[in-house]
Design an enzyme around this catalytic site. Structure first.
Site, PDB file in Angstrom:
ATOM      1  N   HIS A   1       0.929  -1.409   0.170  1.00  0.00           N
ATOM      2  CA  HIS A   1      -0.076  -0.031   0.249  1.00  0.00           C
ATOM      3  C   HIS A   1       0.713   0.691  -0.306  1.00  0.00           C
ATOM      4  CE1 HIS A   1      -2.851  -2.624   2.467  1.00  0.00           C
ATOM      5  NE2 HIS A   1      -3.769  -2.765   0.883  1.00  0.00           N
TER       6      HIS A   1
ATOM      7  N   LYS B   1     -18.362  -7.129   7.836  1.00  0.00           N
ATOM      8  CA  LYS B   1     -17.238  -8.110   7.036  1.00  0.00           C
ATOM      9  C   LYS B   1     -15.886  -8.007   8.807  1.00  0.00           C
ATOM     10  CE  LYS B   1     -12.917  -7.582   3.946  1.00  0.00           C
ATOM     11  NZ  LYS B   1     -11.889  -6.870   2.915  1.00  0.00           N
TER      12      LYS B   1
ATOM     13  N   ARG C   1      -1.593  -5.297  -8.719  1.00  0.00           N
ATOM     14  CA  ARG C   1      -0.844  -6.674  -8.057  1.00  0.00           C
ATOM     15  C   ARG C   1      -0.420  -6.863  -9.647  1.00  0.00           C
ATOM     16  NH1 ARG C   1      -2.835  -7.363  -2.275  1.00  0.00           N
ATOM     17  NH2 ARG C   1      -4.732  -6.759  -3.544  1.00  0.00           N
TER      18      ARG C   1
ATOM     19  N   SER D   1      -2.535  -7.721   2.565  1.00  0.00           N
ATOM     20  CA  SER D   1      -3.051  -7.872   3.903  1.00  0.00           C
ATOM     21  C   SER D   1      -2.973  -9.240   4.460  1.00  0.00           C
ATOM     22  CB  SER D   1      -3.786  -6.889   4.165  1.00  0.00           C
ATOM     23  OG  SER D   1      -3.338  -5.437   3.720  1.00  0.00           O
TER      24      SER D   1
HETATM   25  P1  ADP Z   1      -5.741  -6.253   0.317  1.00  0.00           P
HETATM   26  O1  ADP Z   1      -5.970  -6.064  -1.291  1.00  0.00           O
HETATM   27  O2  ADP Z   1      -4.183  -6.584   0.436  1.00  0.00           O
HETATM   28  O3  ADP Z   1      -6.978  -6.791   1.298  1.00  0.00           O
HETATM   29  P2  ADP Z   1      -6.836  -3.467   0.374  1.00  0.00           P
HETATM   30  O4  ADP Z   1      -8.197  -3.751   0.468  1.00  0.00           O
HETATM   31  O5  ADP Z   1      -6.495  -2.501   1.565  1.00  0.00           O
HETATM   32  O6  ADP Z   1      -5.682  -4.502   0.630  1.00  0.00           O
HETATM   33  O7  ADP Z   1      -6.419  -3.098  -1.322  1.00  0.00           O
HETATM   34  C1  ADP Z   1      -6.838  -1.808  -2.031  1.00  0.00           C
HETATM   35  C2  ADP Z   1      -6.143  -1.306  -3.241  1.00  0.00           C
HETATM   36  O8  ADP Z   1      -4.612  -1.331  -2.494  1.00  0.00           O
HETATM   37  C3  ADP Z   1      -6.096  -2.022  -3.582  1.00  0.00           C
HETATM   38  O9  ADP Z   1      -6.286  -1.542  -5.315  1.00  0.00           O
HETATM   39  C4  ADP Z   1      -5.380  -3.874  -4.624  1.00  0.00           C
HETATM   40  O10 ADP Z   1      -5.746  -4.178  -5.257  1.00  0.00           O
HETATM   41  C5  ADP Z   1      -4.156  -2.367  -4.046  1.00  0.00           C
HETATM   42  N1  ADP Z   1      -3.420  -3.022  -2.594  1.00  0.00           N
HETATM   43  C6  ADP Z   1      -2.590  -3.523  -1.652  1.00  0.00           C
HETATM   44  N2  ADP Z   1      -1.855  -4.535  -1.385  1.00  0.00           N
HETATM   45  C7  ADP Z   1      -1.007  -4.083  -2.776  1.00  0.00           C
HETATM   46  C8  ADP Z   1       0.467  -4.536  -3.338  1.00  0.00           C
HETATM   47  N3  ADP Z   1       1.452  -5.223  -2.448  1.00  0.00           N
HETATM   48  N4  ADP Z   1       0.496  -4.153  -4.458  1.00  0.00           N
HETATM   49  C9  ADP Z   1      -0.372  -3.131  -4.658  1.00  0.00           C
HETATM   50  N5  ADP Z   1      -1.457  -3.081  -4.623  1.00  0.00           N
HETATM   51  C10 ADP Z   1      -1.730  -3.590  -3.256  1.00  0.00           C
END
Ligand code: ADP
Length: 169
Positions: A19, A43, A92, A130
């Site tokens: 992030h 959730k 990703r 995460s």
């Molecule tokens: P996660 O998918 O890890 O639970 P979130 O729901 O908080 O995380 O994701 C928020 C945004 O951040 C989404 O667009 C997700 O694709 C992106 N994201 C999460 N982790 C990464 C990462 N390691 N690299 C790039 N983008 C990420």
């Protein structure tokens, strides 16, 4: 000219270096980014909203171009309320594409003025999520390379207080 502002919405359960990588890339394009944590009562999160927000706030305490907030319900309603029209998301390895594409189009169909901008993380974080962080942590693995220090600290505190099992993530 007015500041270019974007919202970066997510669960942040917990914030990871992936992030942070996306936020840093976003700041090359935008003047300010609002990191908005989702509050979804249906959730199950490992960290409470307050804990998730505290981690993000502490991580970016020295950066006045980052604002930390939360939202409940539809992202487009939050964007309209804040009068912001740009969303930042991260892409990703291929796994994110389908769902991100779908969400961007749904948001656009509800509110055509909204644009979603995708950033690609460093290769090192391309497979980091995460969920993976939580799984590794709960199995006793080392997560230091994947998250800011405060996440490591918070999870350790949490483990002292509660006995968590992998089924809770
Ligand atoms: P996660 O998918 O890890 O639970 P979130 O729901 O908080 O995380 O994701 C928020 C945004 O951040 C989404 O667009 C997700 O694709 C992106 N994201 C999460 N982790 C990464 C990462 N390691 N690299 C790039 N983008 C990420």
């Amino acid at each position: 000219m007015s500041d270019k502002i974007a919202v970066y919405p997510g669960s942040y359960d917990p914030l990871t270096n992936g992030h942070i990588d996306i936020i840093e890339r976003g700041l090359k394009i935008f003047d300010r980014i609002t990191v908005a944590a989702l509050k979804n009562p249906s959730k199950t999160y490992l960290l409470s909203l307050d804990e998730r927000l505290e981690i993000i706030r502490e991580t970016f305490a020295q950066n006045n171009r980052i604002e930390v907030d939360y939202f409940e319900g539809l992202l487009v309603d939050y964007l309209n309320k804040r009068k912001i029209t740009t969303v930042v998301r991260g892409l990703r390895a291929i796994s994110d594409f389908d769902i991100e594409f779908q969400m961007a189009l749904i948001n656009r169909s509800i509110a055509p003025q909204i644009e979603t901008i995708f950033f690609v993380p460093s290769v090192a974080y391309s497979f980091l999520s995460s969920k993976l962080v939580k799984e590794i942590y709960l199995l006793g693995g080392e997560i230091k390379q994947m998250v800011p220090d405060i996440v490591d600290k918070k999870l350790k505190q949490k483990f002292k207080q509660e006995s968590l099992s992998i089924s809770q993530i």
